[in-house]
Design a protein around this motif. Structure first.
Motif, PDB file in Angstrom:
ATOM      1  N   SER A  41      -4.034 -11.205  -1.293  1.00  0.00           N
ATOM      2  CA  SER A  41      -3.169 -10.317  -1.217  1.00  0.00           C
ATOM      3  C   SER A  41      -3.082  -9.371  -2.492  1.00  0.00           C
ATOM      4  O   SER A  41      -2.854  -9.878  -3.347  1.00  0.00           O
ATOM      5  N   SER A  42      -3.431  -8.221  -2.324  1.00  0.00           N
ATOM      6  CA  SER A  42      -3.354  -7.421  -3.285  1.00  0.00           C
ATOM      7  C   SER A  42      -4.114  -7.822  -4.548  1.00  0.00           C
ATOM      8  O   SER A  42      -3.710  -8.037  -5.650  1.00  0.00           O
ATOM      9  N   ASP A  69       3.567  -8.109   3.769  1.00  0.00           N
ATOM     10  CA  ASP A  69       2.335  -8.744   3.719  1.00  0.00           C
ATOM     11  C   ASP A  69       2.327  -9.836   4.866  1.00  0.00           C
ATOM     12  O   ASP A  69       3.132 -10.838   4.734  1.00  0.00           O
ATOM     13  N   SER A  84       1.574 -15.665  -4.107  1.00  0.00           N
ATOM     14  CA  SER A  84       0.565 -14.627  -3.801  1.00  0.00           C
ATOM     15  C   SER A  84       0.926 -13.418  -4.912  1.00  0.00           C
ATOM     16  O   SER A  84       0.396 -12.435  -4.804  1.00  0.00           O
ATOM     17  N   VAL A 116      -1.977  -3.844   9.945  1.00  0.00           N
ATOM     18  CA  VAL A 116      -0.703  -4.766   9.505  1.00  0.00           C
ATOM     19  C   VAL A 116       0.312  -3.570   9.133  1.00  0.00           C
ATOM     20  O   VAL A 116       1.423  -3.628   9.706  1.00  0.00           O
ATOM     21  N   GLU A 117      -0.019  -2.852   8.033  1.00  0.00           N
ATOM     22  CA  GLU A 117       0.987  -1.873   7.475  1.00  0.00           C
ATOM     23  C   GLU A 117       1.424  -1.092   8.581  1.00  0.00           C
ATOM     24  O   GLU A 117       2.593  -0.695   8.391  1.00  0.00           O
ATOM     25  N   SER A 148      -7.019  -6.091   9.429  1.00  0.00           N
ATOM     26  CA  SER A 148      -6.931  -5.466   7.911  1.00  0.00           C
ATOM     27  C   SER A 148      -5.685  -5.223   7.782  1.00  0.00           C
ATOM     28  O   SER A 148      -4.613  -4.984   8.303  1.00  0.00           O
ATOM     29  N   TYR A 149      -5.494  -4.876   6.165  1.00  0.00           N
ATOM     30  CA  TYR A 149      -4.143  -4.428   5.815  1.00  0.00           C
ATOM     31  C   TYR A 149      -3.619  -3.245   6.421  1.00  0.00           C
ATOM     32  O   TYR A 149      -2.346  -3.330   6.738  1.00  0.00           O
ATOM     33  N   ASP A 150      -4.526  -2.347   6.370  1.00  0.00           N
ATOM     34  CA  ASP A 150      -4.148  -0.956   7.278  1.00  0.00           C
ATOM     35  C   ASP A 150      -3.164  -1.202   8.672  1.00  0.00           C
ATOM     36  O   ASP A 150      -2.499  -0.401   8.978  1.00  0.00           O
TER      37      ASP A 150
END
Length: 140
Positions: free
Chosen positions: A128-129, A108, A10, A100-101, A96-98
């Protein structure tokens, strides 16, 4: 035994990254889906170009759940694991990433997997990114 093979890291595209994937693997007994107890497995592995596979023992239980997390925060597993255990339902529902963040910060969540007696292989893959990742798993 669970064998993990990195097919695509990743963090191998960014010029700012270590080119390594520092991965936390947390495995819990998943027989009580209302809560998770202390992890049966709590390990950190580093995958890089010359070392793309790790194997380790896992308990023989009816249902296990695996969380596969790429570490970006330099936190120790002792700091991260309780967050995963407490908020596992929210993490499983996050899409979504948000989302999980909110729980993991910059770390991640690459994927989760329920492992039972019928599980022999599975793959965790995604993006990822802007960097694709893919890991294959084999239960022996």
């Amino acid at each position: 035994t669970l064998s993990i093979t990195a097919i695509n890291l990743s963090e191998d595209m960014s010029t700012l990254s270590t080119k390594n994937d520092e991965i936390f693997v947390f495995i819990y007994d998943y027989s009580d889906t209302n809560e998770l107890n202390a992890p049966l497995v709590s390990r950190k592995f580093i995958f890089y170009k010359d070392y793309m596979e790790h194997s380790f023992s896992i308990p023989n239980k009816d249902n296990l759940i695996l969380f596969f997390i790429e570490e970006d925060s330099f936190r120790e597993s002792i700091e991260l694991e309780p967050i995963v255990r407490i908020y596992f339902k929210e993490l499983l529902k996050a899409n979504s990433y948000d989302e999980v963040e909110k729980y993991l910060g910059v770390d991640d969540l690459l994927g989760t997997q329920v492992i039972n007696s019928n599980t022999s292989t599975f793959t965790i893959s995604g993006r990822s990114s802007l960097d694709k990742y893919e890991y294959s798993f084999e239960v022996k």
